[in-house]
Design an enzyme around this catalytic site. Structure first.
Site, PDB file in Angstrom:
ATOM      1  N   HIS A 364       0.833  -1.200   0.000  1.00 25.34           N
ATOM      2  CA  HIS A 364       0.000   0.000   0.000  1.00 25.34           C
ATOM      3  C   HIS A 364       0.868   1.250   0.000  1.00 25.34           C
ATOM      4  O   HIS A 364       1.904   1.297   0.668  1.00 25.34           O
ATOM      5  CB  HIS A 364      -0.932   0.007   1.215  1.00 25.34           C
ATOM      6  CG  HIS A 364      -2.175  -0.819   1.010  1.00 25.34           C
ATOM      7  ND1 HIS A 364      -3.386  -0.276   0.692  1.00 25.34           N
ATOM      8  CD2 HIS A 364      -2.372  -2.155   1.043  1.00 25.34           C
ATOM      9  CE1 HIS A 364      -4.280  -1.233   0.548  1.00 25.34           C
ATOM     10  NE2 HIS A 364      -3.684  -2.389   0.766  1.00 25.34           N
ATOM     11  N   SER A 381      -6.173   3.314  -5.964  1.00 24.67           N
ATOM     12  CA  SER A 381      -5.645   4.174  -4.902  1.00 24.67           C
ATOM     13  C   SER A 381      -5.781   5.649  -5.260  1.00 24.67           C
ATOM     14  O   SER A 381      -6.070   6.491  -4.400  1.00 24.67           O
ATOM     15  CB  SER A 381      -4.180   3.832  -4.623  1.00 24.67           C
ATOM     16  OG  SER A 381      -4.075   2.578  -3.988  1.00 24.67           O
ATOM     17  N   ALA A 383      -8.139   7.054  -7.097  1.00 26.07           N
ATOM     18  CA  ALA A 383      -9.529   7.460  -6.902  1.00 26.07           C
ATOM     19  C   ALA A 383      -9.876   7.541  -5.421  1.00 26.07           C
ATOM     20  O   ALA A 383     -10.599   8.451  -4.981  1.00 26.07           O
ATOM     21  CB  ALA A 383     -10.458   6.479  -7.606  1.00 26.07           C
ATOM     22  N   GLU A 384      -9.356   6.600  -4.629  1.00 27.45           N
ATOM     23  CA  GLU A 384      -9.671   6.583  -3.202  1.00 27.45           C
ATOM     24  C   GLU A 384      -9.083   7.797  -2.492  1.00 27.45           C
ATOM     25  O   GLU A 384      -9.759   8.444  -1.678  1.00 27.45           O
ATOM     26  CB  GLU A 384      -9.152   5.280  -2.584  1.00 27.45           C
ATOM     27  CG  GLU A 384      -9.977   4.070  -2.998  1.00 27.45           C
ATOM     28  CD  GLU A 384      -9.236   2.752  -2.865  1.00 27.45           C
ATOM     29  OE1 GLU A 384      -9.847   1.703  -3.135  1.00 27.45           O
ATOM     30  OE2 GLU A 384      -8.038   2.765  -2.503  1.00 27.45           O
ATOM     31  N   GLN A 385      -7.849   8.116  -2.792  1.00 28.82           N
ATOM     32  CA  GLN A 385      -7.245   9.277  -2.122  1.00 28.82           C
ATOM     33  C   GLN A 385      -7.908  10.573  -2.555  1.00 28.82           C
ATOM     34  O   GLN A 385      -8.095  11.495  -1.758  1.00 28.82           O
ATOM     35  CB  GLN A 385      -5.735   9.304  -2.379  1.00 28.82           C
ATOM     36  CG  GLN A 385      -5.012   8.114  -1.759  1.00 28.82           C
ATOM     37  CD  GLN A 385      -3.545   8.377  -1.471  1.00 28.82           C
ATOM     38  OE1 GLN A 385      -3.110   9.523  -1.376  1.00 28.82           O
ATOM     39  NE2 GLN A 385      -2.789   7.295  -1.292  1.00 28.82           N
ATOM     40  N   ALA A 419      -9.260   3.101   5.270  1.00 25.87           N
ATOM     41  CA  ALA A 419     -10.233   3.178   4.180  1.00 25.87           C
ATOM     42  C   ALA A 419     -10.665   4.621   4.028  1.00 25.87           C
ATOM     43  O   ALA A 419     -11.556   5.097   4.735  1.00 25.87           O
ATOM     44  CB  ALA A 419     -11.426   2.268   4.451  1.00 25.87           C
TER      45      ALA A 419
END
Length: 464
Positions: A364, A381, A383-385, A419
């Site tokens: 990660h 990652s 898009a998530e951040q 998350a």
């Protein structure tokens, strides 16, 4: 064992009906085991003879007369009942029985009833070789068409084998099949290129319980069970989740005066309610195909290894070995949802050794770290951040994250994992500052749980 899950669809029956009551009349009289029909012995199933057994090589006069009652008296009593109330029914017609009862067939057709196939003979299919059963299905269709004048569009074997549903679907001419008892709504199954509608049947809201133990011993018990079933399903329909209610009947059983009284009471009760639909099963099938058509999609349980790994190998960051191991599990329809596939993947993550799990953690990226700045994160990652605005930090905020990242990795040996889609920028910072003080064992467990949560969210972007 998956079905529609916690939130079944509303059937959306015509005219906003709260319940669809499918009355099914099994016509088996003349299709039962009998040496006169070329069988090895007499019938032993579903009669009023307690503990009946087949008589090898012999006629069983008492058994024959009970089946005769269904044709001679029971059918006509039921015919008068349903036609007087203008209630259509579906006939499960054994083809050889229909051929031996032309007057009853004429009455069925005159009443506008659906005549579905109940197989060639009223016999067990469980020991039939596949080719023999396939041939019996074809002959049932041929004889039914010859006798009735049109081919059957629905099928129910009853005494089926584990191959029956597939073989009937492969015949490719049936709008519906009812050899299951697993739901209160129709559903689709994929058999090769065919999308086959299944309309589940019933063995409990069924007069066969008059001939089995434990079972009904009087019409009032049958009425009460039907009423209770109706009340629960009707209430669900009023709450916006309309269902189907199948009722199974047999001429030689419910056609007896003391038994039919319970059915009469139930019809009085059901017809006393508004928004009740009495369809034939062909009507249910037509409605379901129009309102709830089947859509095919890629299903994890049907993918080959390489396709599966290519599609789900990035769910756990840079760890395709997890997907590879999961593919070797007993994957089935239960794993074709986000929740189901998450279960399979996390089982492989949890059962991995400490070194392998550590490898997943260290794969990660840092939050708002150098890889993000260099735009070298995975698409997931990135898009998530971005969802927590970590791609839009001020210079001061970025420096704070870099300081925390460095300190966390130095203490625990793996990046801070959270998350981010469950959090905001401020809650992430608050968790960072709290968790950095934990012991490494606690943080390892916390990080693993967060990895599983990230995987779950990624799967929910891809699957139902």
């Amino acid at each position: 064992m998956t079905g529609y899950g916690a939130n079944p669809p509303d059937a959306a029956w015509p005219d906003n009906a709260k319940i669809a009551i499918s009355l099914v009349l099994n016509y088996e009289e003349g299709g039962e085991n009998n040496v006169l029909h070329g069988d090895a012995g007499s019938e032993a199933f579903l009669s009023d003879i307690a503990g009946a057994a087949s008589w090898p090589g012999k006629r069983h006069w008492n058994m024959e007369s009970l089946y005769d009652y269904g044709a001679r008296a029971g059918f006509w009593r039921l015919h008068r009942l349903f036609t007087s109330r203008d209630i259509p029914v579906t006939i499960y017609g054994v083809a050889s029985a229909l051929a031996r009862n032309p007057e009853q067939v004429a009455a069925m057709k005159s009443a506008g009833w659906e005549i579905a196939s109940h197989g060639l003979k009223w016999v067990e299919h469980k020991d039939m070789p596949e080719d023999e059963e396939r041939a019996a299905i074809a002959e049932a269709v041929r004889l039914h068409t010859e006798v009735v004048g049109s081919r059957p569009r629905g099928w129910y074997t009853g005494r089926c084998s584990c191959n029956t549903v597939r073989l009937v679907a492969e015949e490719d001419g049936f709008d519906w099949i009812s050899d299951t008892y697993d739901d209160d709504l129709p559903y689709w199954v994929e058999v090769a290129a065919r999308d086959q509608l299944i309309i589940p049947y019933t063995l409990e809201a069924n007069d066969m319980r008059f001939a089995t133990a434990p079972g009904y011993i009087e019409g009032e018990q049958f009425f009460q069970y039907l009423k209770d079933s109706f009340d629960v399903l009707y209430a669900e329909g009023q709450a916006g989740a309309a269902k189907m209610f199948s009722v199974g009947l047999h001429c030689r059983l419910i056609g007896r005066p003391g038994k039919i009284a319970g059915l009469m009471r139930f019809l009085d009760y059901a017809q006393g309610h508004a928004d009740v639909w009495f369809p034939r099963r062909m009507d249910i099938a037509a409605h379901w195909a129009a309102k709830h058509p089947h859509t095919r999609r890629m299903r994890p349980s049907q993918m080959d290894h390489d396709t599966f790994v290519a599609r789900y190998g990035s769910i756990f960051e840079h760890s395709p070995w997890i997907a590879s191991r999961a593919h070797a599990l007993e994957l089935g329809p239960a794993h074709d949802s986000a929740t189901g596939l998450h279960s399979a993947l996390t089982r492989m993550f949890r059962s991995a050794n400490q070194t392998e799990r550590m490898g997943v953690l260290t794969a990660h990226p840092d939050l708002a770290g150098k890889l993000a700045a260099a735009k070298r994160l995975t698409a997931e990652s990135t898009a998530e951040q971005a969802s927590a605005a970590l791609d839009a930090l001020t210079d001061t905020e970025r420096a704070q994250f870099e300081q925390l990242n460095t300190a966390y990795v130095a203490k625990h040996g793996f990046p801070f994992i959270i998350a981010v889609r469950d959090n905001s920028r401020d809650s992430i910072l608050a968790a960072f500052q709290t968790r950095i003080g934990n012991d490494t064992e606690t943080e390892f467990a916390t990080a693993c749980a967060q990895v599983e949560r990230i995987a779950e969210l990624r799967l929910k972007d891809m699957l139902p």
